[in-house]
Design a protein around this motif. Sequence first.
Motif, PDB file in Angstrom:
ATOM      1  N   GLN A 296      66.182  25.674 -21.267  1.00 43.39           N
ATOM      2  CA  GLN A 296      66.902  26.843 -21.145  1.00 43.39           C
ATOM      3  C   GLN A 296      67.403  27.657 -22.217  1.00 43.39           C
ATOM      4  O   GLN A 296      68.071  28.618 -22.389  1.00 43.39           O
ATOM      5  CB  GLN A 296      68.530  26.503 -20.345  1.00 43.39           C
ATOM      6  CG  GLN A 296      69.127  25.116 -20.840  1.00 43.39           C
ATOM      7  CD  GLN A 296      68.794  24.047 -20.287  1.00 43.39           C
ATOM      8  OE1 GLN A 296      67.707  23.559 -19.439  1.00 43.39           O
ATOM      9  NE2 GLN A 296      69.947  23.392 -19.909  1.00 43.39           N
ATOM     10  N   TYR A 297      66.999  26.880 -23.489  1.00 41.47           N
ATOM     11  CA  TYR A 297      67.027  27.781 -24.825  1.00 41.47           C
ATOM     12  C   TYR A 297      65.881  28.181 -25.271  1.00 41.47           C
ATOM     13  O   TYR A 297      65.623  28.611 -26.604  1.00 41.47           O
ATOM     14  CB  TYR A 297      67.699  26.537 -25.762  1.00 41.47           C
ATOM     15  CG  TYR A 297      68.919  26.027 -25.422  1.00 41.47           C
ATOM     16  CD1 TYR A 297      70.115  26.900 -25.502  1.00 41.47           C
ATOM     17  CD2 TYR A 297      69.101  24.774 -24.629  1.00 41.47           C
ATOM     18  CE1 TYR A 297      71.493  26.194 -24.877  1.00 41.47           C
ATOM     19  CE2 TYR A 297      70.455  24.209 -24.409  1.00 41.47           C
ATOM     20  CZ  TYR A 297      71.643  25.106 -24.389  1.00 41.47           C
ATOM     21  OH  TYR A 297      72.849  24.654 -23.856  1.00 41.47           O
ATOM     22  N   LEU A 298      64.865  28.438 -24.402  1.00 46.36           N
ATOM     23  CA  LEU A 298      63.551  28.893 -24.768  1.00 46.36           C
ATOM     24  C   LEU A 298      63.401  30.276 -24.116  1.00 46.36           C
ATOM     25  O   LEU A 298      64.176  30.676 -23.246  1.00 46.36           O
ATOM     26  CB  LEU A 298      62.433  28.268 -24.289  1.00 46.36           C
ATOM     27  CG  LEU A 298      62.137  26.655 -24.620  1.00 46.36           C
ATOM     28  CD1 LEU A 298      61.015  25.797 -23.787  1.00 46.36           C
ATOM     29  CD2 LEU A 298      62.208  26.369 -26.102  1.00 46.36           C
ATOM     30  N   SER A 299      62.826  31.249 -25.091  1.00 42.12           N
ATOM     31  CA  SER A 299      62.569  32.505 -24.490  1.00 42.12           C
ATOM     32  C   SER A 299      61.737  32.589 -23.373  1.00 42.12           C
ATOM     33  O   SER A 299      61.880  33.608 -22.602  1.00 42.12           O
ATOM     34  CB  SER A 299      61.923  33.163 -25.693  1.00 42.12           C
ATOM     35  OG  SER A 299      60.606  32.776 -26.067  1.00 42.12           O
ATOM     36  N   ASP A 300      60.694  31.654 -23.094  1.00 45.51           N
ATOM     37  CA  ASP A 300      59.871  31.687 -22.027  1.00 45.51           C
ATOM     38  C   ASP A 300      59.677  30.276 -21.417  1.00 45.51           C
ATOM     39  O   ASP A 300      58.729  29.708 -21.634  1.00 45.51           O
ATOM     40  CB  ASP A 300      58.468  32.415 -22.328  1.00 45.51           C
ATOM     41  CG  ASP A 300      57.764  32.657 -21.061  1.00 45.51           C
ATOM     42  OD1 ASP A 300      58.085  32.079 -20.008  1.00 45.51           O
ATOM     43  OD2 ASP A 300      56.548  33.184 -21.316  1.00 45.51           O
ATOM     44  N   PRO A 301      60.573  29.511 -20.749  1.00 46.97           N
ATOM     45  CA  PRO A 301      60.473  28.293 -20.380  1.00 46.97           C
ATOM     46  C   PRO A 301      59.408  28.257 -19.342  1.00 46.97           C
ATOM     47  O   PRO A 301      58.714  26.877 -19.357  1.00 46.97           O
ATOM     48  CB  PRO A 301      61.906  27.814 -19.622  1.00 46.97           C
ATOM     49  CG  PRO A 301      62.421  29.497 -19.261  1.00 46.97           C
ATOM     50  CD  PRO A 301      61.936  30.367 -20.479  1.00 46.97           C
TER      51      PRO A 301
ATOM     52  N   ILE B  62      78.805  27.490 -33.598  1.00 46.39           N
ATOM     53  CA  ILE B  62      77.488  27.784 -33.397  1.00 46.39           C
ATOM     54  C   ILE B  62      77.400  28.303 -32.305  1.00 46.39           C
ATOM     55  O   ILE B  62      77.857  28.475 -31.217  1.00 46.39           O
ATOM     56  CB  ILE B  62      77.038  26.318 -33.366  1.00 46.39           C
ATOM     57  CG1 ILE B  62      77.214  25.296 -34.820  1.00 46.39           C
ATOM     58  CG2 ILE B  62      75.286  26.525 -33.168  1.00 46.39           C
ATOM     59  CD1 ILE B  62      76.435  25.832 -35.911  1.00 46.39           C
ATOM     60  N   ARG B  63      76.445  29.588 -32.335  1.00 47.12           N
ATOM     61  CA  ARG B  63      75.869  30.139 -31.268  1.00 47.12           C
ATOM     62  C   ARG B  63      74.614  30.200 -31.257  1.00 47.12           C
ATOM     63  O   ARG B  63      73.734  30.584 -32.207  1.00 47.12           O
ATOM     64  CB  ARG B  63      76.702  31.766 -31.646  1.00 47.12           C
ATOM     65  CG  ARG B  63      78.144  31.753 -31.465  1.00 47.12           C
ATOM     66  CD  ARG B  63      78.669  33.058 -31.818  1.00 47.12           C
ATOM     67  NE  ARG B  63      78.184  34.116 -31.406  1.00 47.12           N
ATOM     68  CZ  ARG B  63      78.327  34.930 -30.203  1.00 47.12           C
ATOM     69  NH1 ARG B  63      79.471  34.135 -29.580  1.00 47.12           N
ATOM     70  NH2 ARG B  63      78.005  36.003 -29.700  1.00 47.12           N
ATOM     71  N   TYR B  64      74.104  30.408 -29.846  1.00 46.02           N
ATOM     72  CA  TYR B  64      72.608  30.452 -29.895  1.00 46.02           C
ATOM     73  C   TYR B  64      72.283  31.035 -28.143  1.00 46.02           C
ATOM     74  O   TYR B  64      72.947  30.803 -27.089  1.00 46.02           O
ATOM     75  CB  TYR B  64      71.859  28.993 -29.777  1.00 46.02           C
ATOM     76  CG  TYR B  64      72.645  27.763 -29.614  1.00 46.02           C
ATOM     77  CD1 TYR B  64      72.922  27.559 -28.285  1.00 46.02           C
ATOM     78  CD2 TYR B  64      73.238  27.170 -30.588  1.00 46.02           C
ATOM     79  CE1 TYR B  64      73.616  26.267 -27.897  1.00 46.02           C
ATOM     80  CE2 TYR B  64      74.247  26.107 -30.348  1.00 46.02           C
ATOM     81  CZ  TYR B  64      74.257  25.568 -28.897  1.00 46.02           C
ATOM     82  OH  TYR B  64      75.011  24.666 -28.581  1.00 46.02           O
ATOM     83  N   PRO B  65      71.520  31.553 -28.067  1.00 43.77           N
ATOM     84  CA  PRO B  65      70.986  32.289 -26.647  1.00 43.77           C
ATOM     85  C   PRO B  65      70.785  31.127 -25.665  1.00 43.77           C
ATOM     86  O   PRO B  65      69.988  30.160 -25.883  1.00 43.77           O
ATOM     87  CB  PRO B  65      69.768  33.011 -26.994  1.00 43.77           C
ATOM     88  CG  PRO B  65      69.075  32.599 -28.218  1.00 43.77           C
ATOM     89  CD  PRO B  65      70.360  32.133 -29.131  1.00 43.77           C
ATOM     90  N   HIS B  66      71.047  31.570 -24.527  1.00 45.85           N
ATOM     91  CA  HIS B  66      70.719  30.641 -23.266  1.00 45.85           C
ATOM     92  C   HIS B  66      70.364  31.175 -22.082  1.00 45.85           C
ATOM     93  O   HIS B  66      70.841  32.453 -21.916  1.00 45.85           O
ATOM     94  CB  HIS B  66      71.916  29.888 -23.058  1.00 45.85           C
ATOM     95  CG  HIS B  66      72.142  28.942 -22.011  1.00 45.85           C
ATOM     96  ND1 HIS B  66      72.366  29.303 -20.595  1.00 45.85           N
ATOM     97  CD2 HIS B  66      72.191  27.630 -21.833  1.00 45.85           C
ATOM     98  CE1 HIS B  66      72.348  28.387 -19.902  1.00 45.85           C
ATOM     99  NE2 HIS B  66      72.245  27.147 -20.697  1.00 45.85           N
ATOM    100  N   GLN B  67      69.585  30.860 -21.177  1.00 41.76           N
ATOM    101  CA  GLN B  67      69.266  31.584 -19.900  1.00 41.76           C
ATOM    102  C   GLN B  67      69.081  30.395 -18.903  1.00 41.76           C
ATOM    103  O   GLN B  67      68.928  29.282 -19.128  1.00 41.76           O
ATOM    104  CB  GLN B  67      67.739  32.122 -20.135  1.00 41.76           C
ATOM    105  CG  GLN B  67      66.680  31.277 -20.272  1.00 41.76           C
ATOM    106  CD  GLN B  67      65.301  32.105 -20.142  1.00 41.76           C
ATOM    107  OE1 GLN B  67      65.207  32.654 -18.945  1.00 41.76           O
ATOM    108  NE2 GLN B  67      64.643  32.367 -21.424  1.00 41.76           N
TER     109      GLN B  67
END
Length: 252
Positions: A144-149, A201-206
């Motif tokens: 879920q922390y990858l741009s294209d899982p 700490i902040r990071y994108p999630h999907q």
Amino acid sequence: MIKRLIKGVLPKSALAAVNRWRRRERSYDSWSKAEATAPAYGDKHLTAFRIARSRHIIGQEGSYVQPAAEFLTTLDSPAGRLVDFGGSAGEMCIVLRKQFPAWSFTVVETKSMADAAQALRPEISFSDQLPPEFDVFYSSGTLQYLSDPETLWREALSRTTRCAYLARNSFSNRKLFTVQSSWLFDNGAGPVPDGFDNVEIRYPHQTISEASLTGIADEMGFDLAARFEGRNTGVTGTRADVYGADLLFKRR
């Protein structure tokens, strides 16, 4: 200067409210827009902290990491090759190596983490690339922390000969792009090392479609052998349409 002045004027309750507002659960239209508001997950400060923290538990990893019993069944062969995708500083692989000494273990991480962790635990291999072939693919709370899982999942299965196990997933029926926020000291396990500030700490999630992952696995010759709902979840936030489940796939 301005931040210090604000902190000196506002009461603690108001500061807490401001921090909650800053960390509110906000959705974005795409991964790129979420990514633009937060640094990459492999941020050098986070990597340095996790390495320093993991150094404190060398030889005691089993007290902090306990692989699921269902996952251990994937290592029921006399020997094999396991890849832990997103395996941090190799804590779980060290635990597994003690139980299955004939197996080889590779942790795939960001380059900064892989380079630093290799010196920390030379008994296992670290890389920022998937090996050409392996028997078991394992990933916990990482896709879920990858741009294209989905593309990574397909690529991993193309190199997997036996089983794949996905733990701590964040599923939903539609893509939700957010920015996850946590405190630095909430990352990793073990005593908090000296020399670090507990910064945000902040990071994108999907979120990911469970049906999509299962469909890709079917195309790649894998059956869903077991599903464990609501346990060891990787769900973040409060949205009702997001759920977790661990998935075990076996090659036909």
